[in-house]
Design a protein around this motif. Structure first.
Motif, PDB file in Angstrom:
ATOM      1  N   SER A  12       0.977  -1.586  -0.195  1.00 16.40           N
ATOM      2  CA  SER A  12       0.182  -0.195   0.334  1.00 16.40           C
ATOM      3  C   SER A  12       0.539   1.208  -0.192  1.00 16.40           C
ATOM      4  O   SER A  12       0.656   2.170  -0.549  1.00 16.40           O
ATOM      5  CB  SER A  12      -1.358   0.049   1.241  1.00 16.40           C
ATOM      6  N   ARG A  13       1.814   1.171   0.301  1.00 18.16           N
ATOM      7  CA  ARG A  13       2.469   2.399   0.970  1.00 18.16           C
ATOM      8  C   ARG A  13       4.006   2.664   0.505  1.00 18.16           C
ATOM      9  O   ARG A  13       4.473   1.175   0.236  1.00 18.16           O
ATOM     10  CB  ARG A  13       2.961   3.209   2.116  1.00 18.16           C
ATOM     11  N   ILE A  15       7.998   1.312  -0.427  1.00 19.32           N
ATOM     12  CA  ILE A  15       8.819   0.143  -1.502  1.00 19.32           C
ATOM     13  C   ILE A  15       7.686  -0.960  -1.856  1.00 19.32           C
ATOM     14  O   ILE A  15       7.679  -1.058  -3.280  1.00 19.32           O
ATOM     15  CB  ILE A  15       9.399  -0.208  -0.853  1.00 19.32           C
ATOM     16  N   ARG A  35      -1.824  -3.004   7.128  1.00 10.76           N
ATOM     17  CA  ARG A  35      -2.281  -3.471   7.983  1.00 10.76           C
ATOM     18  C   ARG A  35      -3.295  -2.604   8.225  1.00 10.76           C
ATOM     19  O   ARG A  35      -4.098  -2.664   8.913  1.00 10.76           O
ATOM     20  CB  ARG A  35      -1.200  -4.246   8.916  1.00 10.76           C
ATOM     21  N   GLY A  36      -3.168  -1.618   8.258  1.00 17.66           N
ATOM     22  CA  GLY A  36      -3.425  -0.933   9.314  1.00 17.66           C
ATOM     23  C   GLY A  36      -4.016   0.678   8.528  1.00 17.66           C
ATOM     24  O   GLY A  36      -5.602   1.252   8.467  1.00 17.66           O
ATOM     25  N   ASN A  37      -3.321   0.969   7.829  1.00 19.69           N
ATOM     26  CA  ASN A  37      -3.532   2.132   6.796  1.00 19.69           C
ATOM     27  C   ASN A  37      -4.608   2.040   5.240  1.00 19.69           C
ATOM     28  O   ASN A  37      -3.802   1.919   4.538  1.00 19.69           O
ATOM     29  CB  ASN A  37      -2.313   3.218   5.958  1.00 19.69           C
ATOM     30  N   ASP A  61      -2.404  -8.419   9.371  1.00 25.43           N
ATOM     31  CA  ASP A  61      -1.293  -8.786   9.705  1.00 25.43           C
ATOM     32  C   ASP A  61      -0.402 -10.057   9.325  1.00 25.43           C
ATOM     33  O   ASP A  61      -1.185 -11.026   8.984  1.00 25.43           O
ATOM     34  CB  ASP A  61      -1.693  -9.037  10.763  1.00 25.43           C
ATOM     35  N   ILE A  62       0.927  -9.386   8.225  1.00 28.81           N
ATOM     36  CA  ILE A  62       1.268 -10.492   8.123  1.00 28.81           C
ATOM     37  C   ILE A  62       1.238 -11.574   9.433  1.00 28.81           C
ATOM     38  O   ILE A  62       2.416 -12.710   9.003  1.00 28.81           O
ATOM     39  CB  ILE A  62       2.550 -10.453   7.396  1.00 28.81           C
ATOM     40  N   ASN A  88       7.702  -8.263   1.361  1.00 28.04           N
ATOM     41  CA  ASN A  88       7.487  -6.787   1.233  1.00 28.04           C
ATOM     42  C   ASN A  88       7.259  -6.205   2.503  1.00 28.04           C
ATOM     43  O   ASN A  88       8.050  -5.407   3.114  1.00 28.04           O
ATOM     44  CB  ASN A  88       7.004  -5.773  -0.372  1.00 28.04           C
ATOM     45  N   TYR A 161      15.384  -5.635  14.441  1.00 27.06           N
ATOM     46  CA  TYR A 161      15.118  -5.692  13.038  1.00 27.06           C
ATOM     47  C   TYR A 161      16.409  -6.316  12.659  1.00 27.06           C
ATOM     48  O   TYR A 161      16.527  -6.604  11.549  1.00 27.06           O
ATOM     49  CB  TYR A 161      15.219  -4.198  13.263  1.00 27.06           C
ATOM     50  N   LYS A 165      15.716  -9.771   9.527  1.00 29.56           N
ATOM     51  CA  LYS A 165      17.017  -9.248   8.463  1.00 29.56           C
ATOM     52  C   LYS A 165      17.387 -10.737   8.168  1.00 29.56           C
ATOM     53  O   LYS A 165      18.011 -10.906   7.208  1.00 29.56           O
ATOM     54  CB  LYS A 165      16.929  -7.238   8.025  1.00 29.56           C
ATOM     55  N   GLY A 192      19.242  -0.460   0.279  1.00 28.36           N
ATOM     56  CA  GLY A 192      19.597   0.421   1.567  1.00 28.36           C
ATOM     57  C   GLY A 192      19.142   1.505   1.889  1.00 28.36           C
ATOM     58  O   GLY A 192      17.891   0.790   2.451  1.00 28.36           O
ATOM     59  N   ILE A 194      16.348   3.892   1.460  1.00 26.71           N
ATOM     60  CA  ILE A 194      15.418   4.454   0.553  1.00 26.71           C
ATOM     61  C   ILE A 194      14.719   5.381   1.538  1.00 26.71           C
ATOM     62  O   ILE A 194      14.112   5.356   2.181  1.00 26.71           O
ATOM     63  CB  ILE A 194      14.579   3.170   0.408  1.00 26.71           C
ATOM     64  N   THR A 196      11.180   6.546   2.313  1.00 24.84           N
ATOM     65  CA  THR A 196       9.976   5.911   2.406  1.00 24.84           C
ATOM     66  C   THR A 196       9.088   6.846   4.295  1.00 24.84           C
ATOM     67  O   THR A 196      10.597   7.468   4.485  1.00 24.84           O
ATOM     68  CB  THR A 196       9.526   4.617   2.549  1.00 24.84           C
TER      69      THR A 196
HETATM   70  N1  LIG Z   1      12.871   2.041   3.427  1.00 25.33           N
HETATM   71  C1  LIG Z   1      14.577   1.639   3.347  1.00 25.33           C
HETATM   72  O1  LIG Z   1      15.016   2.571   3.680  1.00 25.33           O
HETATM   73  C2  LIG Z   1      14.305   0.129   4.064  1.00 25.33           C
HETATM   74  C3  LIG Z   1      15.964  -0.472   3.853  1.00 25.33           C
HETATM   75  C4  LIG Z   1      15.432  -1.576   3.639  1.00 25.33           C
HETATM   76  C5  LIG Z   1      14.832  -2.680   3.690  1.00 25.33           C
HETATM   77  N2  LIG Z   1      13.603  -1.921   3.597  1.00 25.33           N
HETATM   78  C6  LIG Z   1      12.594  -2.976   3.470  1.00 25.33           C
HETATM   79  O2  LIG Z   1      11.138  -2.624   3.053  1.00 25.33           O
HETATM   80  C7  LIG Z   1      10.283  -2.990   3.112  1.00 25.33           C
HETATM   81  C8  LIG Z   1       9.441  -2.066   3.243  1.00 25.33           C
HETATM   82  O3  LIG Z   1      10.026  -1.086   4.080  1.00 25.33           O
HETATM   83  P1  LIG Z   1       8.970   0.642   3.505  1.00 25.33           P
HETATM   84  O4  LIG Z   1      10.450   1.659   4.071  1.00 25.33           O
HETATM   85  O5  LIG Z   1       8.427   0.653   2.367  1.00 25.33           O
HETATM   86  O6  LIG Z   1       8.320   0.267   4.896  1.00 25.33           O
HETATM   87  P2  LIG Z   1       6.509   1.835   5.109  1.00 25.33           P
HETATM   88  O7  LIG Z   1       6.931   2.470   4.348  1.00 25.33           O
HETATM   89  O8  LIG Z   1       6.644   1.741   6.557  1.00 25.33           O
HETATM   90  O9  LIG Z   1       5.874   0.764   4.661  1.00 25.33           O
HETATM   91  C9  LIG Z   1       5.502  -0.858   5.314  1.00 25.33           C
HETATM   92  C10 LIG Z   1       3.892  -1.262   4.403  1.00 25.33           C
HETATM   93  O10 LIG Z   1       4.415  -2.468   4.712  1.00 25.33           O
HETATM   94  C11 LIG Z   1       3.045  -2.530   5.649  1.00 25.33           C
HETATM   95  N3  LIG Z   1       2.855  -3.780   6.824  1.00 25.33           N
HETATM   96  C12 LIG Z   1       3.348  -3.225   8.372  1.00 25.33           C
HETATM   97  N4  LIG Z   1       3.394  -3.684   8.643  1.00 25.33           N
HETATM   98  C13 LIG Z   1       2.408  -5.165   8.280  1.00 25.33           C
HETATM   99  C14 LIG Z   1       2.486  -5.669   8.612  1.00 25.33           C
HETATM  100  N5  LIG Z   1       2.391  -6.604  10.008  1.00 25.33           N
HETATM  101  N6  LIG Z   1       1.169  -6.726   7.752  1.00 25.33           N
HETATM  102  C15 LIG Z   1       0.835  -6.187   6.753  1.00 25.33           C
HETATM  103  N7  LIG Z   1       1.261  -5.427   6.604  1.00 25.33           N
HETATM  104  C16 LIG Z   1       2.369  -4.080   6.879  1.00 25.33           C
HETATM  105  C17 LIG Z   1       2.582  -1.409   5.460  1.00 25.33           C
HETATM  106  O11 LIG Z   1       0.775  -1.388   5.517  1.00 25.33           O
HETATM  107  P3  LIG Z   1       0.568  -0.191   6.640  1.00 25.33           P
HETATM  108  O12 LIG Z   1       0.607   1.488   6.110  1.00 25.33           O
HETATM  109  O13 LIG Z   1      -1.074  -0.667   6.625  1.00 25.33           O
HETATM  110  O14 LIG Z   1       0.286  -0.528   8.578  1.00 25.33           O
HETATM  111  C18 LIG Z   1       2.967  -0.719   4.208  1.00 25.33           C
HETATM  112  O15 LIG Z   1       2.095  -0.873   3.272  1.00 25.33           O
HETATM  113  C19 LIG Z   1      10.831  -3.532   4.392  1.00 25.33           C
HETATM  114  O16 LIG Z   1      10.794  -5.058   4.562  1.00 25.33           O
HETATM  115  C20 LIG Z   1      11.450  -2.681   4.979  1.00 25.33           C
HETATM  116  O17 LIG Z   1      12.389  -4.218   6.611  1.00 25.33           O
HETATM  117  C21 LIG Z   1      13.330  -0.593   3.657  1.00 25.33           C
END
Ligand SMILES: NC(=O)c1ccc[n+]([C@@H]2O[C@H](COP(=O)([O-])OP(=O)(O)OC[C@H]3O[C@@H](n4cnc5c(N)ncnc54)[C@H](OP(=O)(O)O)[C@@H]3O)[C@@H](O)[C@H]2O)c1
Length: 257
Positions: A12-13, A15, A35-37, A61-62, A88, A161, A165, A192, A194, A196
């Motif tokens: 939904s949001r 990556i 999950r929530g939004n 909820d995953i 993801n 965290y 990973k 790396g 990103i 968000t």
């Molecule tokens: N951003 C970075 O720099 C970065 C770097 C390395 C790896 N990652 C990994 O990339 C992935 C995406 O990260 P992001 O930065 O895009 O995060 P984000 O902007 O916080 O988005 C998280 C997404 O995951 C959903 N989510 C969270 N908990 C959940 C659950 N229990 N069940 C179902 N959906 C859930 C959220 O849904 P809701 O909006 O409904 O909560 C949202 O769609 C993650 O695995 C993160 O660890 C991110």
């Protein structure tokens, strides 16, 4: 008209949305999980429709077993196939806490969402893919895990965290090994830094580090950088590779002197 079908957890949001939109632009139908939004999920689904593809929104909820089952069943009911699972969805600890103080509640929650949930969802989807493959309903489906540089980079103020990973790295290897005989390749894309919501609280810190040369490619990554890698893998760009880790990190992982 859709070609293939993907489940993108946390689609939904951030990556996940980037991955959903890149797949939709190439004709994939997508299950957008969140999950929530709900508003963010609806926005993403609307963008998929605008791109001429089809989205199914599933709140789940995953970290919860019954939710994972519902996610898979809803996808099969709607589309009748699953060609790609993108694990993801993930969360940072709600509060960054030094590992000398990390609480069990935070540890359990982060591990449930980032590792246990993806493990059992992959198990569930893999079994479905095996059956779909035998029936001739899918051809060479794939699984892509979204890992992190945190798999090997120590951040002692969010140890749970990092551990989740690191575990995902082995999860990729295990399923790659087990599923190869069924023609299912399994990959890990390792982002790396990103831009968000997840990193929005540490923008200043990372701006400074990137400016000072933390990464050879001196910029933030964007969801689309990750999405491009996922689409390439999903569309079979690396047919003789499985268990492979694709770093999408501006070169962060390189040891430099
Ligand atoms: N951003 C970075 O720099 C970065 C770097 C390395 C790896 N990652 C990994 O990339 C992935 C995406 O990260 P992001 O930065 O895009 O995060 P984000 O902007 O916080 O988005 C998280 C997404 O995951 C959903 N989510 C969270 N908990 C959940 C659950 N229990 N069940 C179902 N959906 C859930 C959220 O849904 P809701 O909006 O409904 O909560 C949202 O769609 C993650 O695995 C993160 O660890 C991110």
């Amino acid at each position: 008209m859709i070609n293939k079908v993907a489940i993108v957890t946390g689609g939904s949001r951030g990556i996940g949305r980037g991955i959903v939109l890149a797949l939709a632009a190439r004709g994939w139908g997508v299950t957008v999980n969140y999950r929530g939004n709900a508003a963010a999920a609806q926005e993403t689904a609307d963008l998929v429709t605008e791109a001429g593809s089809e989205a199914l929104i599933v709140q789940a909820d995953i970290g919860a077993a019954e939710d994972r089952d519902r996610l898979v069943q809803a996808t099969l009911d709607r589309f009748g196939r699953i060609d790609l699972l993108v694990n993801n969805a993930g969360m940072a600890p709600r509060v960054r806490t030094d590992i000398l103080q990390t609480g069990e509640e935070s540890y359990d929650e982060v591990m449930a969402v980032n590792l246990k949930g993806p493990f059992f969802l992959t198990q569930r989807v893999a079994n479905a893919m095996i059956e779909l493959g035998k029936a001739g309903d899918v051809d060479r489906p794939a699984i892509v895990n979204i890992g992190s540089i945190s798999a090997y980079t120590s951040s002692p103020n969010r140890g749970e965290y990092c551990i989740s990973k690191a575990g995902m790295g082995m999860m990729t290897a295990l399923f790659a090994d087990r599923l190869a005989e069924y023609g299912i390749n399994v990959y890990e894309v390792r982002p790396g830094i990103i831009e968000t919501d997840m990193t929005s609280a540490v923008t200043e810190k990372y701006n400074k580090m990137i400016d000072e040369g933390l990464t050879p490619i001196r910029r933030w990554g964007h969801p689309d950088d990750v999405a491009r890698a996922v689409v390439a893998l999903a569309e079979g760009a690396l047919p003789f590779s499985t268990g492979e880790i694709i770093n999408v990190d501006g070169g962060f992982h390189l040891r430099r002197l």
